[in-house]
Scaffold this active site. Structure first.
Site, PDB file in Angstrom:
ATOM      1  N   CYS A 112     -51.472  21.651  -2.116  1.00 16.01           N
ATOM      2  CA  CYS A 112     -50.382  22.253  -1.321  1.00 16.01           C
ATOM      3  C   CYS A 112     -49.006  21.856  -1.845  1.00 16.01           C
ATOM      4  CB  CYS A 112     -50.518  21.842   0.133  1.00 16.01           C
ATOM      5  SG  CYS A 112     -52.146  22.177   0.790  1.00 16.01           S
ATOM      6  N   HIS A 250     -44.038  22.510   3.915  1.00 18.27           N
ATOM      7  CA  HIS A 250     -45.374  23.093   3.760  1.00 18.27           C
ATOM      8  C   HIS A 250     -45.925  23.389   5.159  1.00 18.27           C
ATOM      9  CE1 HIS A 250     -49.463  23.818   2.892  1.00 18.27           C
ATOM     10  NE2 HIS A 250     -49.901  22.633   3.258  1.00 18.27           N
ATOM     11  N   ASN A 280     -52.394  27.876   6.967  1.00 15.22           N
ATOM     12  CA  ASN A 280     -52.041  27.045   5.809  1.00 15.22           C
ATOM     13  C   ASN A 280     -52.474  27.777   4.537  1.00 15.22           C
ATOM     14  OD1 ASN A 280     -51.959  25.149   3.769  1.00 15.22           O
ATOM     15  ND2 ASN A 280     -52.804  23.490   5.006  1.00 15.22           N
TER      16      ASN A 280
HETATM   17  O1  UT7 Z   1     -52.453  21.399   3.501  1.00 14.94           O
HETATM   18  C1  UT7 Z   1     -53.316  20.331   3.596  1.00 14.94           C
HETATM   19  C2  UT7 Z   1     -52.827  19.446   4.606  1.00 14.94           C
HETATM   20  N1  UT7 Z   1     -53.687  19.492   5.767  1.00 14.94           N
HETATM   21  C3  UT7 Z   1     -53.195  19.079   6.914  1.00 14.94           C
HETATM   22  O2  UT7 Z   1     -52.030  18.781   6.991  1.00 14.94           O
HETATM   23  C4  UT7 Z   1     -54.107  18.908   8.089  1.00 14.94           C
HETATM   24  C5  UT7 Z   1     -53.735  17.659   8.828  1.00 14.94           C
HETATM   25  N2  UT7 Z   1     -54.581  17.435   9.985  1.00 14.94           N
HETATM   26  C6  UT7 Z   1     -54.518  18.219  11.080  1.00 14.94           C
HETATM   27  O3  UT7 Z   1     -53.762  19.172  11.113  1.00 14.94           O
HETATM   28  C7  UT7 Z   1     -55.354  17.835  12.280  1.00 14.94           C
HETATM   29  O4  UT7 Z   1     -55.949  16.589  12.074  1.00 14.94           O
HETATM   30  C8  UT7 Z   1     -56.441  18.890  12.634  1.00 14.94           C
HETATM   31  C9  UT7 Z   1     -55.800  20.157  13.149  1.00 14.94           C
HETATM   32  C10 UT7 Z   1     -57.276  19.204  11.405  1.00 14.94           C
HETATM   33  C11 UT7 Z   1     -57.357  18.351  13.723  1.00 14.94           C
HETATM   34  O5  UT7 Z   1     -56.593  18.007  14.866  1.00 14.94           O
HETATM   35  P1  UT7 Z   1     -56.895  16.653  15.658  1.00 14.94           P
HETATM   36  O6  UT7 Z   1     -55.981  16.621  16.805  1.00 14.94           O
HETATM   37  O7  UT7 Z   1     -56.825  15.526  14.650  1.00 14.94           O
HETATM   38  O8  UT7 Z   1     -58.349  16.894  16.177  1.00 14.94           O
HETATM   39  P2  UT7 Z   1     -59.678  16.043  15.899  1.00 14.94           P
HETATM   40  O9  UT7 Z   1     -60.123  16.207  14.489  1.00 14.94           O
HETATM   41  O10 UT7 Z   1     -59.453  14.654  16.418  1.00 14.94           O
HETATM   42  O11 UT7 Z   1     -60.712  16.739  16.840  1.00 14.94           O
HETATM   43  C12 UT7 Z   1     -60.621  16.643  18.267  1.00 14.94           C
HETATM   44  C13 UT7 Z   1     -61.797  17.348  18.881  1.00 14.94           C
HETATM   45  C14 UT7 Z   1     -63.135  16.904  18.305  1.00 14.94           C
HETATM   46  O12 UT7 Z   1     -64.069  16.915  19.382  1.00 14.94           O
HETATM   47  P3  UT7 Z   1     -64.487  15.528  20.094  1.00 14.94           P
HETATM   48  O13 UT7 Z   1     -65.055  14.668  19.003  1.00 14.94           O
HETATM   49  O14 UT7 Z   1     -63.213  14.973  20.663  1.00 14.94           O
HETATM   50  O15 UT7 Z   1     -65.471  15.974  21.121  1.00 14.94           O
HETATM   51  C15 UT7 Z   1     -63.516  17.996  17.350  1.00 14.94           C
HETATM   52  O16 UT7 Z   1     -64.904  18.148  17.191  1.00 14.94           O
HETATM   53  O17 UT7 Z   1     -61.709  18.750  18.616  1.00 14.94           O
HETATM   54  C16 UT7 Z   1     -62.947  19.207  18.043  1.00 14.94           C
HETATM   55  N3  UT7 Z   1     -62.624  20.301  17.136  1.00 14.94           N
HETATM   56  C17 UT7 Z   1     -62.525  21.574  17.551  1.00 14.94           C
HETATM   57  N4  UT7 Z   1     -62.684  22.145  18.756  1.00 14.94           N
HETATM   58  C18 UT7 Z   1     -62.482  23.470  18.829  1.00 14.94           C
HETATM   59  C19 UT7 Z   1     -62.349  20.234  15.804  1.00 14.94           C
HETATM   60  N5  UT7 Z   1     -62.079  21.465  15.340  1.00 14.94           N
HETATM   61  C20 UT7 Z   1     -62.181  22.314  16.404  1.00 14.94           C
HETATM   62  C21 UT7 Z   1     -61.992  23.697  16.560  1.00 14.94           C
HETATM   63  N6  UT7 Z   1     -62.153  24.226  17.804  1.00 14.94           N
HETATM   64  N7  UT7 Z   1     -61.639  24.496  15.534  1.00 14.94           N
END
Ligand code: UT7
Length: 325
Positions: A112, A250, A280
């Site tokens: 990215c 980005h 993204n």
């Molecule tokens: O360009 C490359 C750079 N990439 C980035 O900048 C990405 C950086 N990271 C992020 O943007 C965030 O970490 C994410 C958007 C990927 C994830 O957000 P988060 O607030 O860190 O969520 P999480 O991974 O802690 O997940 C929270 C919950 C989990 O469930 P439990 O374990 O709490 O029951 C996941 O399983 O959300 C669940 N989950 C979803 N639920 C519904 C993960 N993905 C999804 C989804 N829909 N798509």
């Protein structure tokens, strides 16, 4: 050393829109989760156009804007994580599509952060007088390497391309360019290493090529590096945030951008956001945003902009752009 400026910008985006509701039919997710955790509402997904097709579309607009003929281009530098082929470079396919017969062509891989990395390389060739006009492109069809069964990643990404024409100039243009990397964090985000496949390797040991990410680690890195990189550009250029018309970050997650806005005490609207429409698009996100801002008439001659990016590697990049078109 000569000055280098952007003289044309354009984007190439697939027509096909995939909304959060469309995604909820493919994986266990919802518009509410995606919107609140990322800010993304929809993304464009290619219906067969490849990375070089979207790139060529973007380039044609950038050439038109800058009144540049394809034969005037000395070099094409294309950043992508989703090339048409492993070889030859996607830049070569673009060259053929646009008729830039006098250009040297190569791809770079900086995820990215790649557009600003490519800008840095292109600017060097112009500064030293080796090239007069360089095409810098960020282009992705990430949908072809997305794991469409993994809801934690497939909701984030989209397809698209953006291109800029760089030229030598008497006015200031692109400066204070910084790029960096932390290769010890390579495992947190990437596209599976290309597997070794020969008669000595068992078929079950060969992985499919797909994108994987530890979202939390990337989020942590992104939130701090965006602020560090902007500070670096401001210090190097002797400017303050008040001198900057827009920061174009980005477009990964609105929460990362909001965190930077808060920490830098920037006014509402100074950071440009369009990830709600495109998700993204990796190396393409910054040039797509720039092209959109230009089309909307948001940037005027003399405006100072900061571009800042982060991504797999980990890598990061940032620069100052004075809009002198
Ligand atoms: O360009 C490359 C750079 N990439 C980035 O900048 C990405 C950086 N990271 C992020 O943007 C965030 O970490 C994410 C958007 C990927 C994830 O957000 P988060 O607030 O860190 O969520 P999480 O991974 O802690 O997940 C929270 C919950 C989990 O469930 P439990 O374990 O709490 O029951 C996941 O399983 O959300 C669940 N989950 C979803 N639920 C519904 C993960 N993905 C999804 C989804 N829909 N798509």
């Amino acid at each position: 050393m000569k000055e280098v400026k952007i003289i044309g910008i354009g984007s190439g985006i697939p027509d096909n829109i995939m909304t959060n509701d469309d995604l909820s039919k493919i994986v266990d997710t919802s518009d509410e989760w995606i919107t609140t955790r990322t800010g993304i509402k929809e993304r464009r997904i290619s219906k067969g156009e490849n990375t070089s097709d979207l790139a060529a579309k973007a380039v044609m607009k950038a050439l038109k804007m800058s009144d540049t003929k394809p034969e005037e281009i000395d070099m094409i530098i294309l950043s992508t994580s989703s090339p048409d082929a492993l070889s030859p470079s996607t830049a070569c396919f673009v060259q053929d599509k646009i008729g830039a017969v006098n250009a040297s062509c190569f791809d770079i891989s900086a995820a990215c952060s790649g557009f600003v990395y490519a800008l840095r390389i292109g600017a060097q060739f112009i500064k030293t007088g080796e090239c007069k006009k360089v095409l810098v492109i960020g282009a992705e069809v990430l949908s072809k390497i997305t794991d469409w069964t993994d809801r934690s990643t497939c909701v984030l990404f989209g397809d698209g391309a953006g291109a800029a024409v760089l030229a030598e100039s008497d006015e200031k243009g692109v400066s204070s360019i910084f790029t960096g990397a932390q290769g010890n964090k390579a495992g947190y985000l990437g596209i599976t290493c290309v597997p070794v496949k020969n008669p000595l390797v068992k078929p079950e040991e060969i992985e499919n090529i797909k994108l994987h990410m530890d979202g939390k680690e990337v989020f942590r890195f992104a939130s701090s590096i965006v602020i560090e990189a902007i500070d670096k550009v401001l210090k190097d250029s002797g400017l303050t945030m008040d001198d900057i018309k827009y920061v174009i970050p980005h477009q990964a997650n609105v929460r990362i951008i909001e965190y930077a806005v808060k920490k830098l005490k920037a006014p509402e609207g100074k950071f440009y956001i369009n990830l709600d429409k495109y998700g993204n698009t990796s190396a393409a996100s910054i040039p797509i945003a720039l092209a959109e801002m230009n089309e909307k008439g948001l940037i005027k001659k003399g405006d100072k902009l900061i571009l800042v990016a982060f991504g797999a590697g980990f890598t990061w990049s940032a620069c100052l752009v004075e809009w002198n078109i």
